[in-house]
Each structure stands twice: as structure tokens, then as C-alpha cells.
Design a protein around this motif. Structure first.
Motif, mmCIF file in Angstrom:
data_model
loop_
_atom_site.group_PDB
_atom_site.id
_atom_site.type_symbol
_atom_site.label_atom_id
_atom_site.label_comp_id
_atom_site.label_asym_id
_atom_site.label_seq_id
_atom_site.Cartn_x
_atom_site.Cartn_y
_atom_site.Cartn_z
ATOM 1 N N GLU A 68 0.806 -1.158 0.066
ATOM 2 C CA GLU A 68 -0.011 -0.140 -0.124
ATOM 3 C C GLU A 68 0.996 1.167 0.030
ATOM 4 O OE1 GLU A 68 -0.509 -2.460 2.304
ATOM 5 O OE2 GLU A 68 -2.219 -3.459 1.297
ATOM 6 N N LYS A 92 2.439 1.576 -3.319
ATOM 7 C CA LYS A 92 1.308 2.093 -4.262
ATOM 8 C C LYS A 92 1.001 3.356 -4.094
ATOM 9 C CE LYS A 92 -3.229 1.113 -6.070
ATOM 10 N NZ LYS A 92 -4.741 0.746 -5.718
ATOM 11 N N ALA A 93 1.028 3.913 -3.005
ATOM 12 C CA ALA A 93 0.752 5.350 -2.856
ATOM 13 C C ALA A 93 1.592 6.282 -3.310
ATOM 14 C CB ALA A 93 0.518 5.688 -1.326
ATOM 15 N N THR A 116 3.682 5.796 -6.021
ATOM 16 C CA THR A 116 3.643 5.546 -7.593
ATOM 17 C C THR A 116 2.465 6.540 -7.966
ATOM 18 O OG1 THR A 116 2.053 3.523 -7.542
ATOM 19 C CG2 THR A 116 4.594 3.532 -7.994
ATOM 20 N N GLU A 117 1.367 6.397 -7.172
ATOM 21 C CA GLU A 117 0.073 7.326 -7.534
ATOM 22 C C GLU A 117 0.225 8.733 -7.245
ATOM 23 O OE1 GLU A 117 -2.926 5.592 -4.871
ATOM 24 O OE2 GLU A 117 -3.379 3.717 -6.604
ATOM 25 N N GLY A 118 1.197 9.183 -6.072
ATOM 26 C CA GLY A 118 1.183 10.467 -5.883
ATOM 27 C C GLY A 118 1.987 11.126 -7.033
ATOM 28 N N GLN A 142 2.589 9.681 -10.275
ATOM 29 C CA GLN A 142 1.730 10.003 -11.415
ATOM 30 C C GLN A 142 0.693 10.938 -11.360
ATOM 31 O OE1 GLN A 142 2.525 8.076 -14.156
ATOM 32 N NE2 GLN A 142 0.720 8.528 -15.250
ATOM 33 N N ARG A 143 -0.053 11.189 -10.336
ATOM 34 C CA ARG A 143 -0.629 12.517 -10.434
ATOM 35 C C ARG A 143 0.060 13.894 -10.783
ATOM 36 N NH1 ARG A 143 -2.641 10.444 -5.395
ATOM 37 N NH2 ARG A 143 -1.955 12.160 -4.304
ATOM 38 N N PRO A 165 -2.890 9.715 -18.581
ATOM 39 C CA PRO A 165 -2.942 8.985 -17.328
ATOM 40 C C PRO A 165 -2.703 7.674 -17.647
ATOM 41 C CG PRO A 165 -4.954 10.397 -18.004
ATOM 42 C CD PRO A 165 -3.962 10.437 -18.968
ATOM 43 N N ASP A 166 -2.617 6.830 -18.778
ATOM 44 C CA ASP A 166 -2.359 5.498 -18.800
ATOM 45 C C ASP A 166 -0.939 5.479 -19.255
ATOM 46 O OD1 ASP A 166 -2.610 6.627 -21.199
ATOM 47 O OD2 ASP A 166 -3.790 4.723 -21.945
ATOM 48 N N ILE A 186 2.267 5.076 -17.816
ATOM 49 C CA ILE A 186 3.133 4.738 -16.597
ATOM 50 C C ILE A 186 4.106 3.666 -16.701
ATOM 51 C CG2 ILE A 186 0.920 3.429 -15.780
ATOM 52 C CD1 ILE A 186 1.894 4.577 -12.963
ATOM 53 N N ASN A 242 1.880 15.319 -2.282
ATOM 54 C CA ASN A 242 1.102 14.255 -2.451
ATOM 55 C C ASN A 242 1.832 13.148 -1.474
ATOM 56 O OD1 ASN A 242 -0.493 15.513 -4.432
ATOM 57 N ND2 ASN A 242 0.691 14.322 -6.201
#
Length: 127
Positions: free
Chosen positions: A15, A18-19, A21-23, A25-26, A36-37, A39, A92
């Protein structure tokens, strides 16, 4: 197509990773206009002996939770875009997964578009 390498000490949860990579990527989507895709992120975890850094470089106190982010992308971003990108990544990651601002280290590597190869058995260049 940015390629992001994330290095950190071993032992963080799925988790948490994952957070990260998400931060990142945003911020890439918002400030670098990455689709968005689009990555490509690699996470490398290191034990203590293989994650060596200066804990007080430039007067910034770093902890064992240092996250090193290296992003390779085309050299088409302005200095203003880069500054906004850095700021958003730090914000982020502070929000989720809770990385201290002092523990975010970002290095951008900019390349010419013709230096990318996208695979499928032969080198294809984005010209």
C-alpha cells in the motif's frame, strides 16, 4: 513516456509503495501533461548497506524513510513546470503515504525524443 525509478529502504508495504506511484503519477499528469495511462515505474528496495546517503546534505535532515525518485523524460518541460511538479510530488507523498517533505529527493533526467526505444522486437523512435 516518463520512466520513473523509485528507491527506498526495504520493508515498506504494498500500500505504501502504491501510494508513492500514485502520488508521482498525479503530479506527472497535472504538471508534465503525461497521459493518465502512460505509466512506467520501477520500485527498488534496498537493505541498509545498499542505501547510502548524506543525512544532512544542504542542511536537510533525512531519515531512513528517504525516497529517491529519478524520472527520465523528454526535455520539453519549462522550469516553471518542473518547480510545480516537484512541489506537487512532495505534497502528494506527504499526504499519502506520509513521507516527510525532507525525505523526498527528486532527480530529473531529460533526454531527446529520438533517444527512446519503445520495443516490439526492434528499436522504434518517437520522432
Amino acid at each position: 513516456m516518463p520512466l520513473t525509478r523509485i528507491s527506498l529502504r526495504a520493508g515498506k508495504s504494498v500500500e505504501y509503495r502504491k501510494a508513492l506511484t500514485e502520488g508521482i503519477q498525479r503530479a506527472l499528469i497535472e504538471h508534465c501533461k503525461v497521459p493518465p495511462d502512460d505509466i512506467f515505474m520501477l520500485i527498488n528496495e534496498h537493505d541498509e548497506g545498499n542505501f547510502v546517503f548524506d543525512r544532512q546534505y544542504l542542511g536537510i535532515e533525512r531519515s531512513d524513510d528517504l525516497v529517491v525518485i529519478q524520472i527520465t523524460f523528454n526535455n520539453t518541460r519549462t522550469i516553471e513546470q518542473k518547480k510545480a511538479f516537484y512541489k506537487e510530488v512532495v505534497e502528494n507523498l506527504a499526504e499519502s503515504p506520509g513521507v516527510r517533505r525532507e525525505d523526498v529527493f527528486i532527480n530529473l533526467v531529460e533526454v531527446l525524443k529520438e533517444n527512446w526505444s519503445f520495443g516490439n522486437g526492434i528499436a522504434q523512435y518517437a520522432l
